[in-house]
Structures are given as structure tokens and as C-alpha cells.
Design a protein around this motif. Structure first.
Motif, short mmCIF file in Angstrom:
data_model
loop_
_atom_site.label_atom_id
_atom_site.label_comp_id
_atom_site.label_asym_id
_atom_site.label_seq_id
_atom_site.Cartn_x
_atom_site.Cartn_y
_atom_site.Cartn_z
N TYR A 93 47.34 102.71 78.15
CA TYR A 93 47.56 103.88 78.97
C TYR A 93 47.44 105.06 77.94
N ASN A 94 46.67 106.00 78.52
CA ASN A 94 45.93 107.18 77.91
C ASN A 94 46.86 108.54 78.53
N PHE A 95 47.20 108.96 77.28
CA PHE A 95 48.11 110.46 77.95
C PHE A 95 47.57 111.67 77.67
N GLU A 96 45.97 111.49 77.31
CA GLU A 96 45.16 112.70 77.26
C GLU A 96 45.35 113.84 78.14
N GLN A 97 45.52 113.11 79.58
CA GLN A 97 45.78 114.19 80.66
C GLN A 97 46.55 113.25 81.57
N LEU A 98 47.74 113.76 81.92
CA LEU A 98 48.69 112.81 82.99
C LEU A 98 48.30 113.40 84.20
N SER B 87 51.63 114.00 86.36
CA SER B 87 52.61 112.88 85.90
C SER B 87 52.05 111.58 86.51
N ILE B 88 50.48 111.13 86.90
CA ILE B 88 50.19 110.01 87.12
C ILE B 88 49.33 109.53 85.76
N SER B 89 49.81 108.35 85.29
CA SER B 89 49.24 107.74 84.21
C SER B 89 48.19 106.63 84.44
N TYR B 90 47.51 106.43 83.62
CA TYR B 90 46.29 105.25 83.71
C TYR B 90 45.81 104.85 82.43
N ARG B 91 45.18 103.63 82.81
CA ARG B 91 44.49 102.90 81.47
C ARG B 91 43.17 103.31 81.33
N SER B 92 42.61 103.56 80.25
CA SER B 92 41.40 103.93 80.04
C SER B 92 40.79 103.83 78.54
N LEU C 67 53.58 104.76 84.13
CA LEU C 67 53.80 104.11 82.74
C LEU C 67 53.55 105.19 81.88
N TYR C 68 54.28 105.35 80.75
CA TYR C 68 54.17 106.17 79.60
C TYR C 68 54.35 105.34 78.31
N ASN D 206 55.86 94.27 76.59
CA ASN D 206 56.83 93.52 77.42
C ASN D 206 56.86 94.07 79.06
N VAL D 207 56.22 95.11 79.00
CA VAL D 207 56.09 95.83 80.36
C VAL D 207 54.46 95.83 80.87
N VAL D 208 53.47 96.05 80.14
CA VAL D 208 52.25 96.28 80.44
C VAL D 208 51.56 95.03 80.10
N TYR D 209 51.28 94.10 81.42
CA TYR D 209 50.62 93.15 81.30
C TYR D 209 50.21 92.51 82.74
N THR D 210 48.98 91.76 82.93
CA THR D 210 48.78 91.46 84.29
C THR D 210 48.68 89.81 84.37
#
Length: 588
Positions: free
Chosen positions: A35-40, A43-48, A417-418, A423-427
């Protein structure tokens, strides 16, 4: 739905078709994008993932990305394990420089200030040390340049000399400078300006979707490869935000030039298909001496700079021309196990079976329908009404086919997600299949896998003959279950595999603006799509633009170099294979 879940209870006693030891991979690479916080972005986060560098160090591959908080290691280029380092630049790493020299791996972050070089002799442990505390400020060739942004190390073994290349700008050139190993790789002399973009001469250097914008293009992503005494200074352009992001090269006889533009540019270009845009990566050799080129495909759902990474077979031809094979670049390819004769050997031949096939779902949020998961577009997606176990997608191939692999591509729709907390980020999910739509058999079970796999690729150990495929959801960390594409690969009729007919009436006419060419052809009934191919010789058709058959049978290609003659051809592909090439057309 209840009946299907009841079948799911029998999984423990049934054999799965998924391979425990995959021999193939499929772009985008199946890694745990952070999850990339270069640009929220509101307030929307994303994997990159972006700006990859793969380094072959002491028999292990190491992968570095922008803002990942660490790096990955692999023995085979297919199975990647994330490593959290002991020491890491305080702001995170953007577009890093990494290199392996003898027993040491060196790392430098992009910086507009003074920053240290890190090193490790045991990167598999995550142990990083300071090689120097900081590089000095760059000699002020330009007023505001202090540090090197988008850097790339190069060690010339024949000369026993070190160099650094860098630059990310639409007004400044790429630079290079020699480094002094005796002074902890301090700068030696002044930076040397090495190359500029010339979009008035090089059509592919124009900005925008299909090169249709007038914004001044960006040059970045420097990389150096030495081959047979020549120096290949690579760069990327015209910008990461569109389908035409590409890698190219200048060639010289010395590490700091002078360099000449390669007439066969760009070297890595993939404007069509599922994953588009392949600029800003690096060129490396695998354990067997084969060359590869990495890049940064474009996603742009939550933000225009949301991206993934990809790798493609590459090499040098008999004329020492650097090429990258992106043809069918987002279809399954074999992982390397030996020295290959041609990069085409790595294409499995498994064809796309899912394009525009009907799909149903357990539920739908608003208008984000299940039909979107078979359109080969990562910017459209299905969203379930709830992110809960038991939600499902069901795909109908419309006849029994031989399935070899499946790829599930998630979307971070309205994610909040921040953290990259494992324990939280998995599929987690299951795949099953049916020949009649009533009796289901297990295909793959990822319910005990705690990895995050936003682009999960599942290779089957043995081919499965079936008609229906089903995704059963278990867990994803983001608040919504959203899937952009449910892709299936194999063959329609493996026992009667006839390739499609060759497209006829193929024409390629150069525009008055010589950077553009108009191609057209007669449609071939029943095919999935076409590859328009071109290059600077009839046996060097290294470029490809993939077009699906439900699109027009004409295309303007806006990526040519002025003053360079070309050769064009076209091939059709369906669910069984690829046609022979059409007659090659000379375009003066």
C-alpha cells in the motif's frame, strides 16, 4: 449459493489441480504490492509498484521498487519473498539505484538532497549498512540540482570504473558522472548532460494516450548495459500515466558518450492488451545468461500513478540491437531454466479463453457488474455488495475447453488501509470448475495462504477440461471486494488445434506526418484479436500493438521515427493459437 458452499466442504478430501511448483509466470508480476501513501487521493489508499530494479546477486534475484518499505528475493524469478531491511532510508525509497558488484549489493535512493549509499553482503538477511554517510552535493551544473533523482549505478568491469546516471524531468537532460571508488564513490568531475527527448522526430516520445497530447514529455529511468564493447544508455518516456510508457536506448563507445540515438527505438513498448505501458525498469541477466527487461504498467484506478510491474524476455540480435519481447507480454510465459535460442521460446502458447465471456456474481454494488471482469481492462471492475466470505463470480467459457492457468486481479475500490500489516493485508480465495454448471470440482485453494496477492496467478499442475469456472471469496483486507479481471488461459480445442487464418488486405500507409502510419486489414471471423507488428527490417518486427477483434480493423500507430523506413505485418490469434504472419509491407 448454499448448494455450492456445501460442495466447498468436500475440498479437504479432493485433489487440487493447482501446481505446487509453478513453471510459468504472468504479468503483472504476482507479488505483494505494498500500500502506497505517496498520494492518498482523498483518503483512498491503494497497492502499487513502480520503477523496478532486479539485481542478480550471488545466485539470488533481488527486486527493488518505489516506496515498498523493503525489497523481495527470488531464486527463479517466479516466487518472491518480501524482506524487511534492518536499515532503510528515512523517507522511503523512490526509483532506487541498485547494483551487485562481486560480493556486495549497493543501494541508493532517489534524492534531491544529500543521502547515503547503503550496502549489504548478506541481503537475504535484510542486513543493510552505510557505505557512506552521504554523497556530497552535486557540482552545480544546474542551479537547483543537489542530489540524483532516478539514479542508476553502473560498474564497468573492463575499466574498473564506477558511474552514476540520473534524471527525471521534462526540461532537463539525463546526466551521468564518474564515481571515485577510492573516495567511497564520491563524484568525480562535473555531471555530463547525455540525452534529451525529441518528440518532433520520435513519434513515440510524444505524451498522452496513444501519443495524442501536446504536454512536453518526460525522460527518466536511466539504466546502463554494456554489451560487446558498446554502452547502451537506456531511458524511459514520455510519461508513466498512459499506455505508451516505453523504454529506449542510446548507444555509445564510452560510459559517458557521446551517444547516438538507436533507430529501432523504443526497445520496450506495449500500448495494447491488458497490461499497457512498460517504461522505467532495468535490464538484467538471469542465471543462464538470458537478458530481461522490467517495466511499470499503468493501472490508474485510484490515482493516475497507480501502477504494477512486469518483466519481459530481452536480448541483443545479430546486429547488436537491443530488443524486448512484449508480444503476448501479459499471457503466461515459462520461467527460465536454461539458455534460450530465441525469446519466443518462453511464450507458453496458452491463449486467452475468458475475453468477453459471460460472467455472473453472487451480488453487485451499484452498477459495477460482473461483465467487467472479462473485458481485459484493469480500469473497470466488479464490486460485490459485501466483502464477506462466500461471495462468488462464475465464468462460462460457453463450451468445454482445456484450462491451464487462471489470474485473479483485485482492485482497491475505495480502500482505507494505511498499513501493510500482514495480519490485515492478505488475500484468500478458492477456485472450482464444472463441466455442466451443477457438479463442481476443486481447482485451487488459497484459503490457507496469508500472502497478499492482488494479481494472483495460479498455474495448474495438469490441464483441466471444463466449461465453468468459479471464484469463491474468503478474504481481502480492503473494505470492498473488487475484481478487475478474471483471466483464464489454455486452449479451446487442444485435440484439434488449428491456428486462425492469416489476415488479408493488410495495408500500412505512412502519414504526411512521418511519425504516424495508418494500418488496416480485413477481419478474420472468430478470432480474439490481432497483433500489429513492425520494425526496421522484415526480420526485426520487435514492436507489437495488440488489438481485440471487437475493435475497428484499422489503427493509427503514432510511434515512428522520422527518417527511418519500417516493415509492418499482422497476425491473428484466437483461443487455439496464432496465425502465420501476413505478407510484410515495406513503409518507406
Amino acid at each position: 449459493m448454499k448448494a455450492f458452499l456445501g460442495v466447498g466442504c468436500l475440498w479437504a478430501g479432493l485433489a487440487l489441480a493447482q501446481s505446487p511448483h509453478p513453471t510459468t509466470y504472468c504479468n503483472p508480476m504476482d507479488i505483494a504490492y505494498r500500500y502506497n501513501f505517496e498520494q492518498l487521493n482523498d483518503s483512498i489508499s491503494y497497492r502499487s509498484g513502480a520503477d523496478p530494479v532486479i539485481v542478480n546477486h550471488s545466485g539470488t534475484y533481488y527486486l527493488f521498487l518505489t516506496l515498498a518499505g523493503g525489497y523481495w528475493q527470488s531464486k527463479d524469478l517466479g516466487h518472491w519473498t518480501f524482506i524487511t531491511p534492518s536499515r532503510w532510508p528515512f523517507e522511503g525509497v523512490v526509483a532506487p539505484a541498485a547494483i551487485s558488484v562481486r560480493d556486495t549489493l549497493y543501494l541508493l535512493q532517489s534524492t534531491d538532497a544529500q543521502r547515503p549509499i547503503l550496502f549489504s553482503t548478506a541481503p537475504e538477511t535484510g542486513r543493510m549498512e552505510f557505505y557512506n554517510r552521504w554523497l556530497p552535493a552535486l557540482p552545480r551544473v544546474v542551479p537547483y540540482m543537489i542530489g540524483a533523482w532516478d539514479p542508476a549505478f553502473f560498474y564497468d568491469e573492463d575499466r574498473d570504473e564506477w558511474y552514476l546516471y540520473w534524471g527525471s524531468s521534462n526540461d532537463l537532460p539525463l546526466f551521468g558522472i564518474r564515481l571515485d571508488k577510492r573516495k567511497n564513490l564520491a563524484y568525480t568531475g562535473d555531471p555530463v548532460p547525455l540525452l534529451e527527448l525529441h518528440p518532433d522526430e520520435h513519434g513515440w516520445e510524444r505524451f498522452g494516450y496513444d501519443h495524442r497530447d501536446t504536454i512536453r514529455p518526460f525522460k527518466e529511468g536511466a539504466w546502463m548495459t554494456k554489451y560487446r564493447g558498446k554502452y547502451y544508455l537506456q531511458y524511459s518516456g514520455p510519461g508513466t500515466e498512459y499506455n505508451v510508457y516505453a523504454n529506449a536506448t542510446y548507444v555509445g563507445d564510452a560510459p559517458l558518450g557521446p551517444f547516438r540515438y538507436a533507430p529501432y527505438n523504443p526497445i520496450s513498448y506495449k500500448p495494447g492488451g491488458f497490461m499497457t505501458g512498460v517504461g522505467h525498469g532495468n535490464t538484467f541477466q538471469d542465471h543462464y545468461g538470458n537478458y530481461w527487461n522490467t517495466g511499470t504498467p499503468w493501472i490508474a484506478v485510484n490515482w493516475n500513478f497507480e501502477r504494477r510491474i512486469a518483466m519481459f524476455p530481452a536480448g541483443f540480435d545479430a546486429d547488436d540491437e537491443l530488443y524486448v519481447n512484449t508480444r503476448f507480454g501479459d499471457f503466461p510465459h515459462y520461467l527460465p531454466t536454461k539458455k534460450w535460442t530465441t525469446s519466443d521460446e518462453l511464450f507458453t502458447g496458452w491463449m486467452l479463453l475468458s475475453y468477453r465471456k459471460p460472467c455472473t456474481a453472487s451480488s453487485t454494488l451499484d452498477t459495477m457488474q460482473a461483465s467487467r471482469v472479462t473485458d481485459e481492462n484493469p480500469r473497470t471492475f466488479w464490486v460485490a455488495q459485501h466483502n464477506r466470505e462466500g461471495e462468488w463470480l462464475q465464468l462460462d467459457l460457453q463450451r468445454e475447453m482445456e484450462v491451464r492457468a487462471v489470474q485473479v486481479n483485485y482492485t482497491d475500490y475505495r480502500s482505507n488501509l494505511y498499513s501493510n500489516d500482514s495480519n490485515v493485508v492478505y488475500t484468500q480465495f478458492r477456485l472450482s470448475h464444472s463441466r455442466d454448471g451443477r457438479t463442481w470440482q476443486p481447482l485451487a485453494d488459497l484459503t490457507h495462504d496469508r500472502r497478499d496477492r492482488p494479481n494472483a496467478y495460479v498455474e495448474l499442475e495438469q490441464p483441466v477440461r471444463t466449461r465453468y469456472l468459479r471464484y469463491e471469496h474468503v478474504y481481502v483486507g480492503s473494505p470492498h471486494l473488487a475484481i478487475s479481471d478474471f483471466r483464464v488461459f489454455g486452449y479451446r480445442t487442444p485435440d484439434r488445434r488449428k491456428p486462425p487464418k492469416i489476415p488479408t488486405r493488410f495495408m500500412a500507409i505512412r502519414d504526411q506526418d512521418a511519425r504516424n502510419v495508418f494500418v488496416s486489414w480485413k477481419a478474420v471471423p472468430g478470432v480474439v484479436g490481432y497483433n500489429i507488428r513492425w520494425g526496421i527490417a522484415s526480420d526485426k518486427l520487435y514492436q507489437a500493438y495488440q488489438i481485440f477483434a471487437d475493435q475497428p480493423t484499422q489503427k493509427e500507430i503514432r510511434a515512428l521515427n522520422i527518417g527511418q523506413a519500417y516493415y509492418f505485418a499482422i497476425e491473428a490469434f484466437d483461443e487455439n493459437g496464432v496465425s502465420s504472419l501476413s505478407e510484410v509491407v515495406h513503409v518507406p
